[in-house]
Design a protein around this motif. Structure first.
Motif, mmCIF file in Angstrom:
data_model
loop_
_atom_site.group_PDB
_atom_site.id
_atom_site.type_symbol
_atom_site.label_atom_id
_atom_site.label_comp_id
_atom_site.label_asym_id
_atom_site.label_seq_id
_atom_site.Cartn_x
_atom_site.Cartn_y
_atom_site.Cartn_z
ATOM 1 N N MET A 65 0.715 -1.160 0.084
ATOM 2 C CA MET A 65 -0.090 0.005 0.030
ATOM 3 C C MET A 65 0.880 1.158 0.083
ATOM 4 S SD MET A 65 -2.969 -1.108 2.745
ATOM 5 C CE MET A 65 -1.917 -1.836 3.880
ATOM 6 N N GLU A 99 2.132 5.095 0.462
ATOM 7 C CA GLU A 99 2.099 5.939 1.573
ATOM 8 C C GLU A 99 1.717 7.297 0.933
ATOM 9 O OE1 GLU A 99 5.295 6.337 4.043
ATOM 10 O OE2 GLU A 99 4.912 4.038 5.055
ATOM 11 N N ILE A 138 -1.369 6.317 4.555
ATOM 12 C CA ILE A 138 -1.642 5.281 3.487
ATOM 13 C C ILE A 138 -2.638 5.770 2.312
ATOM 14 C CG2 ILE A 138 -2.566 2.883 2.953
ATOM 15 C CD1 ILE A 138 -1.742 1.848 5.893
ATOM 16 N N PRO A 165 -5.290 4.969 0.298
ATOM 17 C CA PRO A 165 -6.361 3.798 0.270
ATOM 18 C C PRO A 165 -6.794 3.530 -1.030
ATOM 19 C CG PRO A 165 -7.626 6.028 0.834
ATOM 20 C CD PRO A 165 -5.895 6.182 0.860
ATOM 21 N N GLN A 192 -4.541 0.263 -3.641
ATOM 22 C CA GLN A 192 -4.522 -0.956 -3.729
ATOM 23 C C GLN A 192 -5.428 -1.662 -4.765
ATOM 24 O OE1 GLN A 192 -7.618 -2.504 -0.691
ATOM 25 N NE2 GLN A 192 -8.031 -0.207 -0.408
ATOM 26 N N HIS A 248 0.873 -7.621 -2.182
ATOM 27 C CA HIS A 248 -0.154 -6.859 -1.887
ATOM 28 C C HIS A 248 -1.391 -7.371 -2.132
ATOM 29 C CE1 HIS A 248 -1.534 -4.480 -5.317
ATOM 30 N NE2 HIS A 248 -0.316 -4.501 -5.511
ATOM 31 N N HIS A 300 -12.852 -2.123 1.518
ATOM 32 C CA HIS A 300 -11.459 -2.025 1.539
ATOM 33 C C HIS A 300 -10.777 -0.641 1.828
ATOM 34 C CE1 HIS A 300 -11.906 -5.970 -0.043
ATOM 35 N NE2 HIS A 300 -10.610 -6.217 -0.243
ATOM 36 N N ASP A 347 -8.273 0.639 4.905
ATOM 37 C CA ASP A 347 -7.144 1.385 4.686
ATOM 38 C C ASP A 347 -6.945 2.583 5.378
ATOM 39 O OD1 ASP A 347 -5.918 -0.567 3.131
ATOM 40 O OD2 ASP A 347 -5.390 0.547 1.319
ATOM 41 N N ALA A 361 -6.238 1.990 8.802
ATOM 42 C CA ALA A 361 -4.748 1.494 8.844
ATOM 43 C C ALA A 361 -3.940 2.763 8.859
ATOM 44 C CB ALA A 361 -4.352 0.640 7.904
ATOM 45 N N SER A 362 -4.376 3.837 8.326
ATOM 46 C CA SER A 362 -3.774 5.082 8.103
ATOM 47 C C SER A 362 -3.842 5.841 9.549
ATOM 48 C CB SER A 362 -4.280 6.044 6.974
ATOM 49 O OG SER A 362 -3.796 7.097 7.005
#
Length: 262
Positions: A1, A3, A8, A10, A13, A119, A197, A201, A204-205
């Motif tokens: 993924m 940056e 991140i 999104p 991906q 990924h 999804h 992300d 996750a960020s």
């Protein structure tokens, strides 16, 4: 993924990148073998292995054979209840459709990013893939409808008991509703998988930004975001299965209209 701004991206991906043949062209169009195509090949290979291992027809089935028979029986019962005995001929297609979407959705949730250079990629998060699947199903419905009923197939757009005065209006409304089916079929799966999804992300960020923030509340934000990732992941597993089922179910219902003119 990838940056973006310390977090991140999104949307990274969903990027389709060439795996081999980046400079391959045919009639002016690039025909490189992409990561999307690679994942579809993997899905088809897994589906083939899944069926191969479950088609031994042992008198006392092992777990693998029982699992395959469970999936085939599930789809067969769905076809039987929605279409009737006339729908048995379409069981292989609906089963293949259901299993392809199910495997594609699940594979896209595997934590492949833990492997260096890998990924996850969800092919059903691309409208080009879901759109083709929807057009395939809709085309089969049209072919079956006209092959079985000829021009009488248009009677599907005029419900029984419709007053003669309202026939033109009802016909147009029903026809538009019918033609919208492939768009809604493809968009539903595409939107559901893409949204989930992106949400994963985004959280996750938040985890990364909370850790790197250097503030007292940063670790708290990271922990809460991680908890949300776990929760959303569980929800995505459920959505992955439901969306595969809904796509197969709607396909069987559309086939029922074409076969039985309901």
């Amino acid at each position: 993924m990838a940056e973006a701004g310390g977090g991140i991206d999104p949307m990274a991906q969903f990027r389709v990148d060439p795996v081999v043949g980046a400079d391959w062209t045919l009639l002016g169009h690039n025909i490189a073998f992409t990561n999307s195509a690679a994942f579809m090949v993997v899905i088809l290979a897994l589906l083939w292995l899944f069926m191969l291992g479950g088609m031994r027809r042992q008198l006392v089935p092992n777990r693998w054979q029982a699992m395959v028979e469970g999936f085939t029986g599930f789809v067969s019962n769905m076809i039987e209840s929605n279409i009737g005995p006339k729908g048995r001929a379409f069981t292989p297609y609906v089963f293949s459709l259901f299993m392809f979407i199910l495997l594609a959705n699940f594979i896209g949730l595997f934590p492949l990013a833990l492997i260096p250079g890998m990924h996850p990629f969800t092919v059903t998060s691309h409208i080009t893939v879901t759109g083709v699947l929807a057009i395939m199903s809709f085309s089969i419905v049209l072919i079956v409808g006209f092959a079985r009923h000829g021009l009488h197939f248009f009677s599907l757009f005029i419900p029984h008991g419709t007053p003669a005065l309202l026939v033109p209006l009802i016909f147009v409304i029903e026809l538009v509703s019918f033609l919208v089916r492939p768009f809604s079929l493809g968009l539903r799966l595409f939107v559901a998988m893409t949204a989930g999804h992106i949400l994963l992300d985004v959280f996750a960020s938040f985890v990364i930004q909370g850790i790197n923030s250097g503030t007292a509340i940063g670790p708290v934000v990271s922990l809460l975001s991680f908890v949300m990732i776990v929760g959303v992941s569980m929800l995505e597993l459920l959505v992955a299965a439901i969306q595969a089922y809904v796509f197969a179910l709607l396909t069987s219902l559309y086939l029922n209209d074409a076969i039985n003119l309901h």
